[in-house]
Motif scaffolding. Sequence first.
Motif, PDB file in Angstrom:
ATOM      1  N   ARG A  84       0.836  -1.204   0.000  1.00 13.23           N
ATOM      2  CA  ARG A  84       0.000   0.000   0.000  1.00 13.23           C
ATOM      3  C   ARG A  84       0.867   1.248   0.000  1.00 13.23           C
ATOM      4  O   ARG A  84       1.867   1.335   0.713  1.00 13.23           O
ATOM      5  N   ALA A  85       0.472   2.249  -0.801  1.00 14.25           N
ATOM      6  CA  ALA A  85       1.100   3.568  -0.789  1.00 14.25           C
ATOM      7  C   ALA A  85       0.360   4.469   0.187  1.00 14.25           C
ATOM      8  O   ALA A  85      -0.769   4.177   0.603  1.00 14.25           O
ATOM      9  N   ASP A  86       0.969   5.600   0.554  1.00 13.99           N
ATOM     10  CA  ASP A  86       0.338   6.505   1.504  1.00 13.99           C
ATOM     11  C   ASP A  86      -0.951   7.118   0.955  1.00 13.99           C
ATOM     12  O   ASP A  86      -1.811   7.557   1.732  1.00 13.99           O
ATOM     13  N   GLN A 114      -5.255  -3.018 -14.291  1.00  7.96           N
ATOM     14  CA  GLN A 114      -4.095  -3.867 -14.518  1.00  7.96           C
ATOM     15  C   GLN A 114      -2.878  -3.007 -14.829  1.00  7.96           C
ATOM     16  O   GLN A 114      -2.952  -2.044 -15.586  1.00  7.96           O
ATOM     17  N   VAL A 115      -1.730  -3.374 -14.238  1.00  8.90           N
ATOM     18  CA  VAL A 115      -0.485  -2.626 -14.430  1.00  8.90           C
ATOM     19  C   VAL A 115       0.420  -3.320 -15.435  1.00  8.90           C
ATOM     20  O   VAL A 115       0.952  -2.693 -16.343  1.00  8.90           O
ATOM     21  N   THR A 116       0.613  -4.628 -15.291  1.00 12.29           N
ATOM     22  CA  THR A 116       1.458  -5.386 -16.216  1.00 12.29           C
ATOM     23  C   THR A 116       0.583  -6.267 -17.092  1.00 12.29           C
ATOM     24  O   THR A 116      -0.532  -6.635 -16.720  1.00 12.29           O
ATOM     25  N   ASP A 117       1.122  -6.608 -18.254  1.00 13.42           N
ATOM     26  CA  ASP A 117       0.342  -7.393 -19.204  1.00 13.42           C
ATOM     27  C   ASP A 117       1.267  -8.280 -20.032  1.00 13.42           C
ATOM     28  O   ASP A 117       1.827  -7.841 -21.035  1.00 13.42           O
ATOM     29  N   GLY A 118       1.469  -9.520 -19.563  1.00 12.80           N
ATOM     30  CA  GLY A 118       2.198 -10.504 -20.341  1.00 12.80           C
ATOM     31  C   GLY A 118       3.696 -10.313 -20.420  1.00 12.80           C
ATOM     32  O   GLY A 118       4.348 -10.868 -21.306  1.00 12.80           O
ATOM     33  N   ILE A 119       4.279  -9.548 -19.489  1.00 15.65           N
ATOM     34  CA  ILE A 119       5.728  -9.330 -19.550  1.00 15.65           C
ATOM     35  C   ILE A 119       6.511 -10.450 -18.881  1.00 15.65           C
ATOM     36  O   ILE A 119       7.730 -10.527 -19.008  1.00 15.65           O
ATOM     37  N   GLY A 120       5.837 -11.320 -18.143  1.00 15.84           N
ATOM     38  CA  GLY A 120       6.495 -12.399 -17.417  1.00 15.84           C
ATOM     39  C   GLY A 120       5.744 -12.664 -16.123  1.00 15.84           C
ATOM     40  O   GLY A 120       4.620 -12.187 -15.932  1.00 15.84           O
ATOM     41  N   ILE A 121       6.348 -13.409 -15.228  1.00 14.42           N
ATOM     42  CA  ILE A 121       5.741 -13.722 -13.937  1.00 14.42           C
ATOM     43  C   ILE A 121       6.104 -12.626 -12.943  1.00 14.42           C
ATOM     44  O   ILE A 121       7.277 -12.438 -12.609  1.00 14.42           O
ATOM     45  N   CYS A 122       5.107 -11.898 -12.475  1.00 20.68           N
ATOM     46  CA  CYS A 122       5.317 -10.743 -11.600  1.00 20.68           C
ATOM     47  C   CYS A 122       4.888 -11.095 -10.174  1.00 20.68           C
ATOM     48  O   CYS A 122       3.732 -11.454  -9.952  1.00 20.68           O
ATOM     49  N   VAL A 123       5.805 -10.973  -9.217  1.00 20.96           N
ATOM     50  CA  VAL A 123       5.514 -11.319  -7.828  1.00 20.96           C
ATOM     51  C   VAL A 123       6.212 -10.336  -6.894  1.00 20.96           C
ATOM     52  O   VAL A 123       7.075  -9.571  -7.299  1.00 20.96           O
ATOM     53  N   PHE A 124       5.820 -10.373  -5.631  1.00 21.65           N
ATOM     54  CA  PHE A 124       6.441  -9.621  -4.533  1.00 21.65           C
ATOM     55  C   PHE A 124       6.515  -8.111  -4.808  1.00 21.65           C
ATOM     56  O   PHE A 124       7.589  -7.502  -4.726  1.00 21.65           O
ATOM     57  N   PRO A 125       5.385  -7.465  -5.117  1.00 21.04           N
ATOM     58  CA  PRO A 125       5.431  -6.026  -5.374  1.00 21.04           C
ATOM     59  C   PRO A 125       5.579  -5.212  -4.101  1.00 21.04           C
ATOM     60  O   PRO A 125       5.126  -5.614  -3.023  1.00 21.04           O
ATOM     61  N   SER A 126       6.200  -4.044  -4.230  1.00 19.22           N
ATOM     62  CA  SER A 126       6.309  -3.079  -3.132  1.00 19.22           C
ATOM     63  C   SER A 126       6.006  -1.695  -3.696  1.00 19.22           C
ATOM     64  O   SER A 126       6.604  -1.277  -4.685  1.00 19.22           O
ATOM     65  N   PHE A 127       5.054  -0.995  -3.079  1.00 17.56           N
ATOM     66  CA  PHE A 127       4.650   0.341  -3.506  1.00 17.56           C
ATOM     67  C   PHE A 127       5.472   1.360  -2.722  1.00 17.56           C
ATOM     68  O   PHE A 127       5.576   1.275  -1.494  1.00 17.56           O
ATOM     69  N   SER A 128       6.058   2.341  -3.402  1.00 22.60           N
ATOM     70  CA  SER A 128       6.722   3.412  -2.673  1.00 22.60           C
ATOM     71  C   SER A 128       5.675   4.213  -1.904  1.00 22.60           C
ATOM     72  O   SER A 128       4.538   4.382  -2.361  1.00 22.60           O
ATOM     73  N   ARG A 132       4.757   6.858  -6.222  1.00 18.01           N
ATOM     74  CA  ARG A 132       5.347   7.143  -7.532  1.00 18.01           C
ATOM     75  C   ARG A 132       5.750   5.887  -8.280  1.00 18.01           C
ATOM     76  O   ARG A 132       5.610   5.812  -9.502  1.00 18.01           O
ATOM     77  N   TYR A 133       6.286   4.890  -7.554  1.00 20.48           N
ATOM     78  CA  TYR A 133       6.844   3.703  -8.199  1.00 20.48           C
ATOM     79  C   TYR A 133       6.340   2.423  -7.540  1.00 20.48           C
ATOM     80  O   TYR A 133       5.963   2.413  -6.362  1.00 20.48           O
ATOM     81  N   ILE A 134       6.413   1.351  -8.327  1.00 24.85           N
ATOM     82  CA  ILE A 134       6.250  -0.017  -7.835  1.00 24.85           C
ATOM     83  C   ILE A 134       7.502  -0.783  -8.215  1.00 24.85           C
ATOM     84  O   ILE A 134       7.969  -0.700  -9.361  1.00 24.85           O
ATOM     85  N   VAL A 135       8.080  -1.512  -7.274  1.00 22.36           N
ATOM     86  CA  VAL A 135       9.165  -2.439  -7.590  1.00 22.36           C
ATOM     87  C   VAL A 135       8.663  -3.851  -7.336  1.00 22.36           C
ATOM     88  O   VAL A 135       7.801  -4.074  -6.479  1.00 22.36           O
ATOM     89  N   PHE A 136       9.210  -4.811  -8.066  1.00 29.96           N
ATOM     90  CA  PHE A 136       8.710  -6.180  -7.961  1.00 29.96           C
ATOM     91  C   PHE A 136       9.709  -7.133  -8.580  1.00 29.96           C
ATOM     92  O   PHE A 136      10.642  -6.730  -9.280  1.00 29.96           O
TER      93      PHE A 136
END
Length: 222
Positions: A84-86, A114-128, A132-136
């Motif tokens: 979650r972001a602030d 939806q944020v990603t679409d078919g780029i690969g297996i996306c797991v363990f997201p973290s919202f700044s 502003r950003y998501i890392v995963f």
Amino acid sequence: ASEERPGLLQLWHISVPGGDVSRVTNDLSDYAAPSVTSGKTVVAAVQINQNSNIWSVAANENGFPGKQLTFANGGHNGRWGVSRADNGNIVYTSHATGNSELRVVSSDGSVDRQVTDGIGICVFPSFSRDGRYIVFNLEKDSESGIWRIDPDGKDLTFLTRGTLPTFSPDSQRVFYYINRVVWYIPVEGGEPVRIQLPERDLATAPVVSPDSTMIAANYLVG
């Protein structure tokens, strides 16, 4: 045979002795304990259907029952991460498409995109915290690394090798681990910095304290 990947356990057929592989199931269920009849014409297996969704709950004793934000049937929402972001927006993993993707839902559930679409297996997201950003973690082409993306799905950027990324409270650094060693890297990219531990000690899954003065981690004393 069965194949496990983030979210789904599917059935496959492997010919003997040729070794040819073909997929038997391709859906949003999990399958376990497969067996084949003596005539090799029928496969019996346990089909497992699970539902998980995102809820928002106040962080006090009066928090429950809270508010349900997503209503997927079989999408395994949040099974491989939620953050979650602030501003209240929440990033989570979803398997509604059959692949592990990232989605963002607003604090009241009115917007779910939806944020990603078919780029690969996306797991363990973290919202700044500043939103502003998501890392995963992204697994693509049999390789896994830490990537950064905007909440609207733009500006996908590779940061470094590693796993379980998490933001510092000021949203400027991304902490992670690789080979049981904790590192951080600037969110805009750059040279990784190793967190110094006593020799032979190991650590995984770092989490930074709200005041940025301490790090909690799974720790193994050498």
